[in-house]
Enzyme design. Structure first.
Site, mmCIF file in Angstrom:
data_model
loop_
_atom_site.group_PDB
_atom_site.id
_atom_site.type_symbol
_atom_site.label_atom_id
_atom_site.label_comp_id
_atom_site.label_asym_id
_atom_site.label_seq_id
_atom_site.Cartn_x
_atom_site.Cartn_y
_atom_site.Cartn_z
ATOM 1 N N PHE A 1 0.837 -1.204 0.000
ATOM 2 C CA PHE A 1 0.000 0.000 0.000
ATOM 3 C C PHE A 1 0.868 1.248 0.000
ATOM 4 O O PHE A 1 0.619 2.204 -0.739
ATOM 5 C CB PHE A 1 -0.920 -0.020 1.222
ATOM 6 C CG PHE A 1 -1.963 1.063 1.226
ATOM 7 C CD1 PHE A 1 -3.252 0.803 0.786
ATOM 8 C CD2 PHE A 1 -1.670 2.342 1.686
ATOM 9 C CE1 PHE A 1 -4.221 1.798 0.785
ATOM 10 C CE2 PHE A 1 -2.627 3.344 1.690
ATOM 11 C CZ PHE A 1 -3.919 3.070 1.237
ATOM 12 N N LYS A 2 1.916 1.254 0.824
ATOM 13 C CA LYS A 2 2.801 2.415 0.904
ATOM 14 C C LYS A 2 3.531 2.634 -0.422
ATOM 15 O O LYS A 2 3.689 3.780 -0.875
ATOM 16 C CB LYS A 2 3.818 2.238 2.032
ATOM 17 C CG LYS A 2 4.802 3.405 2.184
ATOM 18 C CD LYS A 2 4.098 4.685 2.580
ATOM 19 C CE LYS A 2 4.985 5.924 2.433
ATOM 20 N NZ LYS A 2 6.210 5.884 3.246
ATOM 21 N N LEU A 3 3.966 1.576 -1.052
ATOM 22 C CA LEU A 3 4.652 1.709 -2.330
ATOM 23 C C LEU A 3 3.703 2.245 -3.402
ATOM 24 O O LEU A 3 4.098 3.063 -4.246
ATOM 25 C CB LEU A 3 5.252 0.375 -2.765
ATOM 26 C CG LEU A 3 6.400 -0.141 -1.894
ATOM 27 C CD1 LEU A 3 6.848 -1.522 -2.375
ATOM 28 C CD2 LEU A 3 7.581 0.829 -1.899
#
Length: 338
Positions: A187-189
């Site tokens: 999700f962060k990427l």
């Protein structure tokens, strides 16, 4: 109500990592703890940062990681790279196996999904401990203003307990509602991909404006009026200044290469096409090879300016652009280097 407050008083919080993000996040959390007559223990590989934190915020400085683990039942980590996270957790997991009390580990760094899974599995050998992967979105000024966006994954009960502390450092929390800690890393990427993709779009637009003899200041006014997102405005301002902004309060080219490299590897492993990330990686690599890796990653515009014949002095950058354009490179995760 009294019993809940008493429970929170029993929390003994440790913090590892006092870089540009970690220092500001820990400072906000410490202010909350002090208001509840609590405090935290910090440890950093550079002792001077711990000393500064003690002087400014009154935190306790751990003598060692062993000391911090012995004193904490909640430990936050905010580190710059996968290698740093793996190195620190190798020690933390060993020490966690030596204590009787339970510890909630909250890992907030941007790391590759496979590493989060590996750390959770290794920590599971000592079942009284809990591993949460909770990365954050926001640059250092956003962290200082306590307006980060937190993303949570891991044990639901532990996350519910930690939300009180997350809110002292953020404006919102996105709960993925999964025990799969790799999901938060992915999700962060994906979120960072939107950031770097937007930045590349802006870089191309401002370069085109310069080539077409259109006032960049006028284009900047358009961005502010039509796309008033804080990140778009901030990156646009950096680019209009020449694309050579300092990484202070920002995000360095080296860290950008790490994150974009992770995006490309995730795309390769899942069979997704991510051409924008490929191009952004090449531009960032060109800036790095020209000796400017300490600049903010918005300086990727300098590679575009070179290829558009707008910067006659940047011969080194031009050579770097040519060298990386022909063969995109996807770096291996630290997990595959051992």
């Amino acid at each position: 109500m009294h019993s809940i407050f008493h429970l929170k008083r029993q929390d003994r919080i440790g913090w590892i990592g006092l870089g540009e993000m970690g220092y500001r996040m820990a400072g906000n959390l410490q202010r909350y703890l002090v208001s509840r007559s609590l405090s935290m223990t910090v440890w950093n590989r550079t002792p001077a940062k711990s000393a500064k934190m003690h002087q400014k915020h009154g935190v306790r400085v751990a003598k060692s990681l062993e000391d911090l683990v012995a004193q904490s039942n909640i430990i936050f980590t905010s580190l710059s790279s996968d290698a740093a996270v793996e190195e620190i957790y190798e020690t933390l997991i060993y020490l966690a196996g030596l204590v009787d009390h339970s510890i909630i580990f909250v890992e907030s760094s941007t790391i590759y999904p496979g590493l989060a899974t590996k750390l959770k599995e290794r920590l599971a050998v000592t079942p009284q401990h809990t591993y949460l992967q909770c990365p954050v979105f926001g640059r250092p000024p956003v962290a200082k203003a306590a307006k980060l966006v937190w993303v949570t994954s891991g044990d639901e009960k532990a996350i519910k307990k930690m939300c009180l502390y997350f809110t002292t450092m953020s404006k919102s929390i996105i709960h993925l509602k999964t025990t799969n800690v790799a999901s938060a890393c992915s999700f962060k990427l994906i979120g960072n991909f939107f950031v770097v993709g937007s930045m590349k779009l802006l870089a191309e637009g401002f370069t085109l404006a310069e080539k077409a003899d259109v006032s960049q200041e006028s284009v900047l006014k358009f961005v502010k009026a039509f796309f008033p997102a804080p990140s778009w405005i901030e990156y646009s301002q950096k680019m209009v200044k020449g694309g050579a902004a300092s990484k202070e309060n920002g995000f360095s080219v080296d860290l950008g290469l790490k994150d974009v490299g992770h995006m490309r590897q995730l795309a390769a492993e899942t069979g997704a096409s991510l051409p924008t990330a490929d191009l952004a990686y090449n531009h960032l690599q060109a800036v790095k090879e020209s000796g400017k890796s300490d600049q903010d990653w918005s300086s990727m515009i300098s590679a575009l300016r070179v290829s558009s014949d707008l910067d006659a002095e940047a011969v080194a950058t031009a050579a770097a652009v040519a060298s990386v354009r022909s063969s995109p490179y996807i770096p291996n995760s630290p997990l595959h280097q051992k």
